[in-house]
Design a protein around this motif. Structure first.
Motif, PDB file in Angstrom:
ATOM      1  N   TYR A  33       0.882  -1.335  -0.137  1.00  0.00           N
ATOM      2  CA  TYR A  33       0.018   0.034  -0.273  1.00  0.00           C
ATOM      3  C   TYR A  33       0.771   1.187   0.053  1.00  0.00           C
ATOM      4  N   VAL A  39      -4.744   4.340  -7.233  1.00  0.00           N
ATOM      5  CA  VAL A  39      -5.691   5.072  -6.910  1.00  0.00           C
ATOM      6  C   VAL A  39      -6.418   5.898  -8.017  1.00  0.00           C
ATOM      7  N   MET A 192      -1.097   5.672  -4.365  1.00  0.00           N
ATOM      8  CA  MET A 192      -1.714   5.908  -3.010  1.00  0.00           C
ATOM      9  C   MET A 192      -1.031   7.293  -2.460  1.00  0.00           C
ATOM     10  N   LYS A 221      -5.818   6.256   4.321  1.00  0.00           N
ATOM     11  CA  LYS A 221      -5.723   5.144   3.587  1.00  0.00           C
ATOM     12  C   LYS A 221      -6.309   4.019   3.829  1.00  0.00           C
ATOM     13  N   TYR A 228     -12.493   0.559  -1.950  1.00  0.00           N
ATOM     14  CA  TYR A 228     -11.924   0.834  -3.358  1.00  0.00           C
ATOM     15  C   TYR A 228     -13.020   0.451  -4.426  1.00  0.00           C
TER      16      TYR A 228
END
Ligand code: ZN
Length: 485
Positions: A33, A39, A192, A221, A228
């Motif tokens: 991550y 994203v 991210m 986060k 998502y």
């Protein structure tokens, strides 16, 4: 013993495979991550999409999926929709060759790009060209050249200096365009870390304590990871508004908030081997709430905690005064017709002192607003939280209440149909309970805190940091039992 262990391992494997199928990112190890985690943020889509977009940057490049297709050299361009272009049936060797060939048909050289091939074309009919069917995304470069791409495919743009402006807001990463229905969508695809750079300063005051900002970065986060697929049907992951998290791109970045994101790169909150869901709100007012008391599902690590850190904030006390007719109108917007509002009563509070059920008694019956629905229906800007008490205005009118009580009884028979779909409705017991309702022409609600009260309190986090707690202390305080790593 062995067999039991094995079957446990097998079932864990099966569940893992299943989770992977549902969402490949859930199975990522924590270190994934980082900025390599993509994203896609919806910037303009659906009803907020536009007919055309202004883009600017340095030597803007066009990408087909992840592959660079064209170096335009342009510093600005316009993206719009078109369904009328005409193209050659023969492809050219390169973009430059296609530009040269296209000049035969029009001063404004149009190049049609599809599947790695370049075709000369034009926006005006020509005997040598054939109409290209279907909607195209047209990029009009600053020198007049035109590039047409299949609108159903995602085409990306990026600037050589890695920051590209869309409608005067700068974004890192790529800007993606595609046509959905009859609309042209504009999406920002970033890593991210780059995404969080644009979120933290929009969701927390950027001058606040660094440890509070770091806690916010991690919570943001986790929220992104666990939401998502929220906009999967539209072709992106999260939107740029409060529906997901507010995102302002590169233009919103601040040095201190970027630092908080850098120092927490790759760190996520885990619970039982999976990234934890994470919610946050402005101020709990002194107590956070259990998620199950606000929404329709519970999570062990989001239970209510006593929160003395969330006092001494601008939201220690608030008051909302609503007239009976304002409440009637608010209910009507959700098709709840209780007639004339004659009384209100708090019917249930949670173990954390937030209102779970609020009864609104009218001449046609009673509507019980529940949990988060109280703020949704009555207006979340006035009702800063469900952590409130109802104050008797002292303008009780017993004769009006008596009169309305008889109205209620008369209308009882007709109520069932109108309220069939409401989750709770009281008819015959109203007369008995009516005397306990606060009545009047207006109602005073006195509350504490701002927001739903679930998870991290932002003011609380900042006060904790001021007292010397680090981001791990803050997260462990608001999310009981998670691991941070
Ligand atoms: Zn959203």
């Amino acid at each position: 013993m062995m067999a039991k262990n094995n079957s446990h391992i097998i079932s864990v494997l099966i569940i893992s495979v299943f989770m992977f199928m549902l969402n490949p990112y859930v199975s990522y190890s924590q270190s994934r991550y980082d900025n390599s985690f993509p994203v896609r943020v919806g910037i303009f889509y659906g009803s907020v999409s536009k007919a055309s977009y202004a883009v600017s940057g340095t030597n803007i490049q066009i990408y087909d999926s992840s592959k660079k297709a064209i170096e335009t050299g342009a510093a600005s361009l316009k993206v719009s929709l078109s369904s009328n272009i005409y193209v050659s049936s023969m492809s050219e060797n390169s973009y430059e060759d296609a530009v040269q060939s296209a000049k035969k048909y029009s001063d404004k050289a149009l190049v049609y790009y599809n599947n790695g091939e370049f075709y000369a074309g034009s926006t005006v009919p020509n005997a040598d060209l054939i109409p290209a069917l279907g909607s195209k995304a047209i990029f009009t470069l600053d020198d007049g050249r035109l590039i047409a791409c299949e609108g159903s495919k995602v085409i990306g743009l990026s600037s050589e200096d890695s920051v590209t402006a869309l409608e005067n807001v700068k974004y890192r990463g790529k800007l993606n365009f595609y046509i959905k229905g009859s609309s042209l969508y504009a999406i920002n695809e970033v890593g991210m870390q780059d995404y969080l750079y644009g979120v933290v300063p929009k969701e927390m005051v950027s001058s606040w304590e660094i440890e509070a900002l770091k806690a916010q970065a991690i919570v943001a986060k986790n929220h992104t990871i666990t939401n998502y697929n929220k906009h999967a049907a539209d072709g992106f992951n999260v939107c740029k508004s409060t529906h997901c998290q507010v995102y302002g791109g590169y233009s919103a970045e601040q040095e201190k908030t970027n630092q908080s994101v850098d120092k927490t790169e790759g760190i996520v909150m885990m619970y039982k081997g999976a990234p934890a869901e994470a919610y946050f709100h402005s101020s709990s007012g002194g107590r956070t709430e259990s998620i199950g008391n606000m929404w329709n599902y519970g999570l062990d690590y989001m239970s209510g905690v006593k929160d003395p850190y969330s006092t001494g904030t601008p939201y220690d006390n608030w008051e909302a005064i609503l007239s009976a007719s304002e409440i009637e109108q608010a209910l009507l917007r959700y098709n709840y017709d209780v007639g004339t509002v004659v009384g209100i009563k708090i019917l249930e509070i949670s173990e954390n002192d937030r209102v779970m059920k609020l009864g609104v008694l009218g001449t046609k019956g009673m509507k019980i607003l529940e949990k988060d629905g109280i703020r949704t229906v009555l207006g979340s800007s006035k009702f800063k939280s469900t952590y409130f008490t109802l104050t008797d205005t002292g303008v009780r009118s017993s004769s009006a209440l008596e009169r309305n009580r008889s109205d209620i009884n008369i209308q009882d028979n007709g109520l069932k149909n109108a309220f069939d779909k409401l989750d709770s409705f009281v008819s015959t017991r109203i007369s008995d309970e009516a005397q306990n309702f606060v009545s009047g022409s207006s109602f005073v609600f006195s509350g504490r805190g701002f927001g739903h009260g679930i998870g991290l309190s932002q003011y609380g986090a900042n006060n904790m940091a001021k007292e010397g707690n680090d981001f791990k202390d803050i997260i462990n305080y608001y999310f009981k039992g998670v691991t941070i790593g």
